[in-house]
Design an enzyme around this catalytic site. Structure first.
Site, PDB file in Angstrom:
ATOM      1  N   ARG A  54       0.795  -1.228   0.000  1.00  0.00           N
ATOM      2  CA  ARG A  54       0.000   0.000   0.000  1.00  0.00           C
ATOM      3  C   ARG A  54       0.828   1.279   0.000  1.00  0.00           C
ATOM      4  NH1 ARG A  54      -2.704  -3.884   1.608  1.00  0.00           N
ATOM      5  NH2 ARG A  54      -0.745  -4.358   2.595  1.00  0.00           N
ATOM      6  N   THR A  55       1.798   1.357   0.901  1.00  0.00           N
ATOM      7  CA  THR A  55       2.488   2.641   1.064  1.00  0.00           C
ATOM      8  C   THR A  55       3.256   2.984  -0.212  1.00  0.00           C
ATOM      9  OG1 THR A  55       2.674   2.062   3.388  1.00  0.00           O
ATOM     10  CG2 THR A  55       3.962   3.943   2.646  1.00  0.00           C
ATOM     11  N   LYS A  83      26.252  -3.670  -0.888  1.00  0.00           N
ATOM     12  CA  LYS A  83      27.727  -3.565  -0.985  1.00  0.00           C
ATOM     13  C   LYS A  83      28.295  -2.829   0.219  1.00  0.00           C
ATOM     14  CE  LYS A  83      27.146  -2.738  -5.901  1.00  0.00           C
ATOM     15  NZ  LYS A  83      27.215  -1.575  -6.811  1.00  0.00           N
ATOM     16  N   ARG A 104      11.158   3.747   3.564  1.00  0.00           N
ATOM     17  CA  ARG A 104      10.817   2.785   4.625  1.00  0.00           C
ATOM     18  C   ARG A 104      12.096   2.034   4.975  1.00  0.00           C
ATOM     19  NH1 ARG A 104       5.746  -1.236   4.580  1.00  0.00           N
ATOM     20  NH2 ARG A 104       4.777   0.755   5.148  1.00  0.00           N
ATOM     21  N   HIS A 132       4.852   5.680  11.581  1.00  0.00           N
ATOM     22  CA  HIS A 132       4.409   5.538  10.198  1.00  0.00           C
ATOM     23  C   HIS A 132       3.432   6.699   9.963  1.00  0.00           C
ATOM     24  CE1 HIS A 132       3.209   3.973   6.422  1.00  0.00           C
ATOM     25  NE2 HIS A 132       2.875   2.735   6.744  1.00  0.00           N
TER      26      HIS A 132
HETATM   27  N1   CP Z   1      -0.312  -0.043   5.794  1.00  0.00           N
HETATM   28  C1   CP Z   1       0.883  -0.307   5.266  1.00  0.00           C
HETATM   29  O1   CP Z   1       1.907   0.292   5.643  1.00  0.00           O
HETATM   30  O2   CP Z   1       0.870  -1.284   4.305  1.00  0.00           O
HETATM   31  P1   CP Z   1       2.142  -1.770   3.501  1.00  0.00           P
HETATM   32  O3   CP Z   1       3.081  -2.431   4.477  1.00  0.00           O
HETATM   33  O4   CP Z   1       1.612  -2.717   2.469  1.00  0.00           O
HETATM   34  O5   CP Z   1       2.787  -0.553   2.886  1.00  0.00           O
END
Ligand code: CP
Length: 315
Positions: A54-55, A83, A104, A132
């Site tokens: 999603r993100t 590396k 991320r 998040h």
């Molecule tokens: N909600 C969320 O962060 O989903 P993903 O891990 O799929 O990005």
């Protein structure tokens, strides 16, 4: 006023700035052609050192819908991190190619570190079990859209008096940490933290609520909390953060939301989940009108469009 700003944790933006983002997201949702070419010529780097559906996809969709472009990686194994390149150097490189960076990373604090080396805005798409913030923007917009007063310009009007339950892995679930932190800035919200003892919300979250004199209840009893709730935020037990597989197996099915459990819930409850779901919401619940988690994922795209347009200074 948001131009050039990084977003590392929800508290980085004032409540007024958050309202600006939500109001723009609603405008985009209403008219998907609005800002269609707003980011033409702009580039977004998406650096994902951990898996995501999603993100990453919603950020890419957001940038493409704004007329901009994306570059990046979804697997650190295909980057020079393997590396031994440092995060600081990776960020310096990405910042020299792109106008903003979404990252991320499994390490808590990685996004803050990245923002210190980056001359372009950095958006934290999840740093370990810490924060998040764009999931929080998604969650707050969903609450505003589904529980708020129609036409309300300020989120504060929509969350006042809400009773919000977080259920599942409250220890490792970064979405819970970010959302509870964000909601605690509004008056009149009461929290219910529903988890097994070993997966309770971290001390620093609870201490912050105590400091602000915010009402909360920590319990292991899902059935008892259910009738109280206006919003139920279900979470997955975060297998990837456990040190030991046996503990994960023992705890993973601690709470499963099904039709029977919902018999005790309010009719206007909204059920949220950041997704991905594993077992914690039975598929039969998807048909319940109170299930809002797929809508929530779509709101994530609109709010990320709004965020990108704001920090790139095109609005
Ligand atoms: N909600 C969320 O962060 O989903 P993903 O891990 O799929 O990005």
């Amino acid at each position: 006023m948001l131009k050039g700003r990084s977003l590392i944790e929800p508290g980085n933006f004032s409540l007024e700035e958050l309202d600006t983002i939500f109001n723009l997201a609603e405008k985009i949702e209403e008219d998907e052609t609005y800002l269609r070419e707003g980011c033409r010529g702009k580039l977004l780097a998406t650096l994902f050192f951990e898996p995501s559906t999603r993100t990453r996809l919603s950020f890419e969709a957001a940038m493409l819908r704004l007329g901009g472009s994306t570059l990046g990686f979804a697997d650190p194994g295909s980057s020079s991190a393997v590396k031994g390149e440092s995060l600081a150097d990776t960020i310096r490189m990405a910042a020299s190619y792109a106008d903003a960076i979404v990252m991320r990373n499994p390490k808590e604090g990685a996004a803050l570190l990245a923002s210190r080396y980056s001359p372009v805005p950095v958006i934290n798409a999840g740093d370990g079990g810490h924060h998040h913030p764009t999931q929080t923007l998604t969650d707050l917009l969903t609450i505003k859209r589904l529980r708020g007063k129609p036409g309300a310009k300020m989120l504060a009007e929509s969350v006042k008096g809400l009773r919000v339950g977080f259920c599942g892995d409250l220890k490792f679930g970064r979405t819970v940490h970010s959302l509870s932190h964000a909601l605690a800035r509004y008056s009149g919200v009461k929290f219910f933290f529903i988890s097994p003892d070993e997966l309770r919300a971290p001390e620093y979250i609870i201490r912050a609520l105590d400091r602000e004199k915010i009402e909360y209840n920590e319990t292991g009893n899902f059935d008892e909390a259910m009738p109280e709730l206006d919003v139920l935020y279900m979470t997955r037990v975060q297998r990837e953060r456990f040190f030991n597989e046996e503990d994960y197996i023992r705890l993973k099915d601690s709470y499963i939301l099904d039709r029977e459990k919902l018999e005790k819930a309010k009719q206007n409850l909204i059920i949220l989940h950041p997704l991905p779901r594993v077992n914690e919401i039975a598929v039969e619940v998807d048909k319940d009108p109170r299930a809002a988690y797929f809508k929530q994922a779509k709101y994530g795209m609109y709010v990320r469009m709004s965020l990108l347009a704001s920090i790139l200074g095109v609005v």
